[in-house]
Design an enzyme around this catalytic site. Sequence first.
Site, PDB file in Angstrom:
ATOM      1  N   ARG A 232      12.420  39.366  13.989  1.00  0.00           N
ATOM      2  CA  ARG A 232      12.834  39.084  12.617  1.00  0.00           C
ATOM      3  C   ARG A 232      14.141  39.829  12.396  1.00  0.00           C
ATOM      4  NH1 ARG A 232       9.890  35.395  12.529  1.00  0.00           N
ATOM      5  NH2 ARG A 232       8.042  35.063  11.265  1.00  0.00           N
ATOM      6  N   GLU A 261      18.139  33.818   6.157  1.00  0.00           N
ATOM      7  CA  GLU A 261      18.288  32.556   6.893  1.00  0.00           C
ATOM      8  C   GLU A 261      18.294  31.402   5.908  1.00  0.00           C
ATOM      9  OE1 GLU A 261      15.248  32.388   9.909  1.00  0.00           O
ATOM     10  OE2 GLU A 261      15.932  34.236  10.851  1.00  0.00           O
ATOM     11  N   HIS A 280      17.070  30.262  14.719  1.00  0.00           N
ATOM     12  CA  HIS A 280      15.622  30.529  14.642  1.00  0.00           C
ATOM     13  C   HIS A 280      14.810  29.435  15.353  1.00  0.00           C
ATOM     14  CE1 HIS A 280      12.363  32.738  12.136  1.00  0.00           C
ATOM     15  NE2 HIS A 280      11.815  32.169  13.204  1.00  0.00           N
TER      16      HIS A 280
HETATM   17  C1  OXD Z   1       8.207  32.340  13.367  1.00  0.00           C
HETATM   18  C2  OXD Z   1       8.235  31.054  14.042  1.00  0.00           C
HETATM   19  O1  OXD Z   1       7.149  32.838  13.006  1.00  0.00           O
HETATM   20  O2  OXD Z   1       9.344  30.519  14.216  1.00  0.00           O
HETATM   21  O3  OXD Z   1       9.282  32.867  13.178  1.00  0.00           O
HETATM   22  O4  OXD Z   1       7.185  30.566  14.418  1.00  0.00           O
END
Ligand code: OXD
Length: 317
Positions: A232, A261, A280
């Site tokens: 994260r 994000e 991501h």
């Molecule tokens: C998260 C995913 O939890 O992308 O970030 O699954």
Amino acid sequence: MPTRPHATVLVHHPDGVEAYADLIRAPRGRVTLRVAADHDAVRKHARDCDVFYVWKPPVDAYARAPRLAWLQAMGAGVDWALVPELPPGVTVTRAPGIFGAWMAEYVAAWCLHVTQRIAEYSRAQRERRWIEQTLPDRLRGKTVCVVGLGDIGRAVARALRGLGARIVGVSRSGRAVREAERVYPHRALTRAVAAADFVVLVLPLTPHTMRLVDARVLAAMKPTAWLVNIARGAVVDEAALLAALGERRIAGAVLDVFAREPLAPEHPFWTMDNVVVTPHISGPSTAEEITPVFNANLARWLAGRPLRHVVDRRRGY
Ligand code: OXD
């Protein structure tokens, strides 16, 4: 626990919720599905739902869901689910065993991108330059520090060890795992990263891990080392990272996650030549992979058996 004759399940994913709903399997007549493609639909259907099978529902939906008893997160992390608005009695489950394979390939690819100097050869090709004096490096023998040794971190460690890297790990407990030749506790993070060529962040975001990777940790890294963040954004002090990258106190960063994000178009990370930005995507959720995990737990739920993969809400993962 007595069997449950019936459950009403709310399914929500902002992209292609139908794919998730279509794969839910339960004995005929025992499950009613409420399919919510957007937040308004989540709010509308929450009232009679016992179970949420969801990706980031609006937090105000919990107050509208008096029967909610179980939330299955569609994703690797559960920090978004563990909000104060979620009543304490709701059980949260995760989906282990799915994301590690994706994320291990992501990390291997970007570590090799660095050692194989892919950016340099691509640039040289575009400029029609024959750079035979520039040789690739080897990942074999490099030290990779994997911070976070849950199922995903260990999958990453196995993949890189398979490519010949030496793995050290960091976890909250510092307990030994098969995948790492040495494991440090969080409090020894600066020592753990000091010898690493790559520091890979795969830890959950909790109050304890918020900005764990701060200026002190970045200062302990080698000037040739790369940071890879698939955890994260908020586990890193982004201002300190920006400074370390700008002043080339570390070699570079591969960033899949950010404190905010999507990353704002004006953010300096986009244009830094020692930063790779990906949106991501290192551990995508797919209906085909996650729904069987949910189905297995749904069967347990209906049978009155304890759920598997329960998150410790106090610990945050
Ligand atoms: C998260 C995913 O939890 O992308 O970030 O699954």
